[in-house]
Design a protein around this motif. Structure first.
Motif, mmCIF file in Angstrom:
data_model
loop_
_atom_site.group_PDB
_atom_site.id
_atom_site.type_symbol
_atom_site.label_atom_id
_atom_site.label_comp_id
_atom_site.label_asym_id
_atom_site.label_seq_id
_atom_site.Cartn_x
_atom_site.Cartn_y
_atom_site.Cartn_z
ATOM 1 N N ALA A 199 0.833 -1.206 0.000
ATOM 2 C CA ALA A 199 0.000 0.000 0.000
ATOM 3 C C ALA A 199 0.868 1.256 0.000
ATOM 4 O O ALA A 199 1.832 1.348 0.748
ATOM 5 C CB ALA A 199 -0.907 -0.003 1.221
ATOM 6 N N PRO A 200 0.531 2.249 -0.835
ATOM 7 C CA PRO A 200 1.270 3.519 -0.801
ATOM 8 C C PRO A 200 0.932 4.289 0.475
ATOM 9 O O PRO A 200 -0.239 4.385 0.864
ATOM 10 C CB PRO A 200 0.798 4.246 -2.052
ATOM 11 N N VAL A 201 1.966 4.856 1.114
ATOM 12 C CA VAL A 201 1.782 5.496 2.419
ATOM 13 C C VAL A 201 2.402 6.891 2.426
ATOM 14 O O VAL A 201 3.571 7.056 2.077
ATOM 15 C CB VAL A 201 2.417 4.660 3.549
ATOM 16 N N ALA A 202 1.614 7.871 2.831
ATOM 17 C CA ALA A 202 2.137 9.197 3.176
ATOM 18 C C ALA A 202 2.131 9.289 4.689
ATOM 19 O O ALA A 202 1.281 8.693 5.357
ATOM 20 C CB ALA A 202 1.280 10.300 2.578
ATOM 21 N N VAL A 280 5.697 14.093 4.896
ATOM 22 C CA VAL A 280 5.042 15.398 4.794
ATOM 23 C C VAL A 280 5.353 16.252 6.021
ATOM 24 O O VAL A 280 5.379 15.760 7.152
ATOM 25 C CB VAL A 280 3.512 15.230 4.670
ATOM 26 N N LEU A 281 5.561 17.550 5.794
ATOM 27 C CA LEU A 281 5.627 18.520 6.885
ATOM 28 C C LEU A 281 5.079 19.845 6.369
ATOM 29 O O LEU A 281 5.476 20.301 5.301
ATOM 30 C CB LEU A 281 7.054 18.696 7.408
ATOM 31 N N ALA A 292 11.942 17.065 11.436
ATOM 32 C CA ALA A 292 11.255 15.834 11.026
ATOM 33 C C ALA A 292 11.273 15.657 9.512
ATOM 34 O O ALA A 292 11.323 14.533 9.011
ATOM 35 C CB ALA A 292 9.815 15.827 11.539
ATOM 36 N N LEU A 293 11.235 16.753 8.780
ATOM 37 C CA LEU A 293 11.335 16.663 7.321
ATOM 38 C C LEU A 293 12.712 16.148 6.929
ATOM 39 O O LEU A 293 12.843 15.265 6.075
ATOM 40 C CB LEU A 293 11.079 18.024 6.696
ATOM 41 N N LEU A 294 13.751 16.678 7.562
ATOM 42 C CA LEU A 294 15.121 16.278 7.238
ATOM 43 C C LEU A 294 15.361 14.814 7.593
ATOM 44 O O LEU A 294 16.031 14.085 6.849
ATOM 45 C CB LEU A 294 16.122 17.162 7.987
#
Length: 387
Positions: A199-202, A280-281, A292-294
């Motif tokens: 399943a694709p997950v974001a 995502v952020l 968290a993005l890094l």
């Protein structure tokens, strides 16, 4: 903004100040810079909130930086303790070169303690955009400071253009991430969260509170679910806004697609990033580097963010991730559909993201930049109005 000149090699004596009791993004950055400066031969001490209960003092001791005991450094201390801190800072500064403030409270104390600078300097790291709000007092404080360190180019430009700080007194740095701790290979949380392997997950890692724009992400994921019903959204974190987001998820009919994964740290946090195909952020917290993005990008996951501040500089749009105009929920949804609907493209952007983090967003590079800047500030005369 200044790239900073190379230092003379003379050891500097620096006191890091942080009026907080908790290990958060600014504390992590302060400790990282302190460690890098010490590794380069400089004398570094730290002082943090000594009154409130929290985990910061213990965390610093574990990293070899026992906090000073002579400063309260607490916003809850009251005027008598504030004045005592000013006196103690002034006395301590006789044996120091730089007072390096990290929050507004310790910044003000440092300026009061060094009303007459002599050879000593006050430097401030501006960790978030909250300290870039235009008001007369903020302008006065920033312009009275000998050097200001911003966490991204956008914040550095604001210091120069909005507050009139001279360019040679401003340094733009990048965030930093441990690419060994956050790696693409290793376990993920799919099985634990009941997510099918393909399943694709974001996913998003962020405190759940007003202002972090989780509601935008839920609305964007409604668009994703309409096109990719097998896709999942994983929300990692906790906070006072969680119940409101759960209600929004239910109202949008996304209970099956959205998974609340709770608070994760250490190896579980690294595993959470590996669960995502897109990381995502959408808003900065108290750490403008948007760590968290890094971390997710270091783990080999494509970044997805609104175009603002540090994220717009960390993500190379179309190469290491995708950017959407701030607040443009349909564009955010389209970006997620583009990545979640094309796994090979998401993997390619994720691989490029990791390469960018490992090459440019390192603690060593940030420490070297700060070292050069402190040497430059010490070579400049005091800021206007300081002496």
């Amino acid at each position: 903004m200044s790239a900073a000149v190379r230092g003379s090699g003379v050891p500097m004596r620096v006191l890091e100040l942080l009026s907080s009791a908790w290990w958060t993004g600014p504390a992590e950055r302060m400790a990282s810079v302190a460690r890098e400066l010490r590794a380069r031969g400089h004398h570094v001490e730290v002082a943090v909130d000594a009154l409130r209960e929290g985990n910061l003092r213990e965390a610093l001791r574990a990293r070899g930086f026992p906090p000073r005991e002579d400063l309260a450094l607490s916003t809850k201390a009251g005027p008598v303790a504030y004045l005592r801190d000013v006196r103690h800072l002034a006395a301590a500064a006789r044996d120091l070169d730089v007072l390096h403030a990290n929050f507004s409270h310790d910044h003000t104390l440092a300026l009061l303690a060094l009303r007459r600078r002599g050879a000593r300097r006050v430097v401030r790291t501006v960790h978030s955009s909250r300290s870039l709000r235009t008001n007369p007092l903020q302008r006065l404080v920033h312009r009275a400071t000998d050097g200001l360190i911003a966490v991204c180019e956008a914040h550095a430009r604001a210091l120069v253009e909005r507050f009139g700080v001279p360019e040679d007194r401003v340094l733009a740095t990048r965030g930093a991430v441990d690419a060994d701790a956050f790696r693409p290979d290793g376990p993920d949380l799919r099985a634990a969260l009941g997510i099918e392997p393909g399943a694709p997950v974001a996913g998003i890692v962020s405190r759940i509170k007003p202002g972090r724009r989780h509601e935008d992400l839920v609305e964007a994921f409604r668009l994703v679910a309409d096109r990719l019903p097998e896709a999942r959204l994983v929300i990692v974190g906790r906070g006072e806004g969680e119940e409101a987001i759960r209600v929004r998820v239910a109202h949008r009919g996304l209970q099956r697609q959205v998974v609340f994964a709770g608070y994760r740290t250490g190896p579980e946090l690294a595993a959470a990033y590996r669960t995502f195909d897109a990381n995502v952020l959408l808003a900065e917290g108290n750490d403008g580097t948007c760590r968290a993005l890094l971390e997710g990008m270091a783990a080999g996951r494509a970044g997805v963010a609104y175009r603002f501040g540090a994220p717009a500089e960390a993500i190379v749009d179309g190469t290491t991730g995708l950017l959407a105009a701030e607040g443009d929920v349909p564009a955010l949804g389209a970006a997620l559909i583009e990545l979640l609907g094309a796994p090979a493209r998401a993997r390619a952007l994720g691989a490029a993201a990791r390469e960018r983090m490992a090459a440019l967003f390192t603690e060593a590079a940030r420490g070297e930049a700060v070292e050069r800047f402190l040497a430059q500030v010490l070579a400049l005369p005091p800021a206007r109005g300081a002496d």
